[in-house]
Design an enzyme around this catalytic site. Structure first.
Site, mmCIF file in Angstrom:
data_model
loop_
_atom_site.group_PDB
_atom_site.id
_atom_site.type_symbol
_atom_site.label_atom_id
_atom_site.label_comp_id
_atom_site.label_asym_id
_atom_site.label_seq_id
_atom_site.Cartn_x
_atom_site.Cartn_y
_atom_site.Cartn_z
ATOM 1 N NE ARG A 286 22.233 -86.641 -27.455
ATOM 2 C CZ ARG A 286 22.807 -87.415 -26.550
ATOM 3 N NH1 ARG A 286 22.368 -88.638 -26.347
ATOM 4 N NH2 ARG A 286 23.825 -86.960 -25.828
ATOM 5 C CB CYS B 259 24.186 -96.468 -17.551
ATOM 6 S SG CYS B 259 25.384 -96.046 -16.271
ATOM 7 C CB CYS C 201 27.327 -91.328 -16.081
ATOM 8 S SG CYS C 201 27.473 -92.920 -16.920
ATOM 9 C CD1 TRP D 248 29.486 -103.189 -2.433
ATOM 10 C CD2 TRP D 248 29.333 -101.027 -1.909
ATOM 11 N NE1 TRP D 248 30.720 -102.789 -1.986
ATOM 12 C CE2 TRP D 248 30.653 -101.461 -1.656
ATOM 13 C CE3 TRP D 248 28.995 -99.698 -1.655
ATOM 14 C CZ2 TRP D 248 31.639 -100.600 -1.153
ATOM 15 C CZ3 TRP D 248 29.968 -98.850 -1.156
ATOM 16 C CH2 TRP D 248 31.264 -99.307 -0.916
ATOM 17 C CD GLU E 183 23.068 -89.818 -15.154
ATOM 18 O OE1 GLU E 183 22.129 -90.473 -15.637
ATOM 19 O OE2 GLU E 183 24.206 -89.782 -15.651
#
Length: 250
Positions: free
Chosen positions: A77, A83, A49, A122, A51
């Site tokens: 947009r 995500c 992505c 994690w 980012e």
């Protein structure tokens, strides 16, 4: 937001209402106020992505701590929320970074950790439970922060540097945390003992020597490196400080 929009508008490969490989732009603001941009690389196997590309670009150019990130879609947009994978990455590596997300009331920023309630974090050693101290906003949890490039760490620790000159970065008298943008970052508890307002043209050799330099001219040259648009008529804050603990914490 504007950098992300300009980046994707300049480099998208898709027309309006078309699918493409590059349809999202992102920008990240590092702790030292530099900004870095990236675009996504769509692939059916899970290409990165925008980012993540922006975060990689920031790291490649020396940034270690991040303040804020945003993604923007092509063709107007607007802001698009991250995500699930990106949210997990933010929590794992930059839990106190702010993320700009769309809401019915318009864009707003939230802590990365707040996008992943009840998540596990994690690490290279495996998954861990939530440590609340890792998810506090560093700007509000504890004394105020003054941020430094890591190259100043030893001068501050040794007492060679006891002043910092700032433009549009106000401080206040009393306890403070000196945060050095190392990896991991180093925090020194300190006390701001004095704040003097000065025109850039009125800075003195004494100001320079308290910053580990020699002359006011040298100090002005260093400031220009931090603030390229600086002029002699700008007013800066000359902040005097003393550290309380020479060990520091990471």
């Amino acid at each position: 937001m504007e950098l992300a929009r300009r980046t994707i508008d300049a480099h998208t490969d898709a027309g309006p209402d078309e699918d493409g490989i590059h349809t999202m732009g992102a920008a990240v603001l590092a702790a030292d106020y530099r900004m870095f941009a990236g675009v996504n690389l769509y692939h059916f196997t899970g290409g990165p992505c925008a980012e993540l590309v922006a975060l990689g670009a920031a790291r490649a150019q020396g940034a270690r701590q991040m303040r804020c990130i945003v993604a923007v879609g092509n063709h107007g947009r607007g802001v698009v929320g991250p995500c699930g994978r990106d949210r997990q990455v933010f929590v794992d590596y930059y839990p106190t970074m702010r993320v700009i997300v769309p809401t019915p009331a318009g864009p707003r920023s939230v802590l990365a950790a707040d996008l992943m309630p009840l998540a596990q974090r994690w690490t290279r050693q495996g998954m861990t439970g939530l440590d609340p101290s890792l998810y506090q906003d560093p700007e509000t949890a504890g004394p105020p922060i003054i941020r430094f490039n890591t190259r100043y760490l030893e001068d501050v620790r040794s007492g060679t540097k006891t002043k910092t000159t700032r433009l549009r970065d106000p401080a206040q008298l009393g306890p403070v945390r000196l945060v050095f943008e190392s990896d991991p970052e180093v925090v020194l508890p300190a006390e701001v003992t004095g704040i003097r307002h000065s025109l850039v043209s009125d800075l003195t050799n004494q100001d320079a020597q308290a910053e580990g330099l020699t002359t006011a001219t040298e100090l002005r040259e260093v400031l220009k490196g931090h603030y390229p648009d600086l002029v002699g008529t700008d007013e800066v804050d000359v902040i005097t400080f003393q550290i309380n603990d020479k060990t520091g914490t990471a």
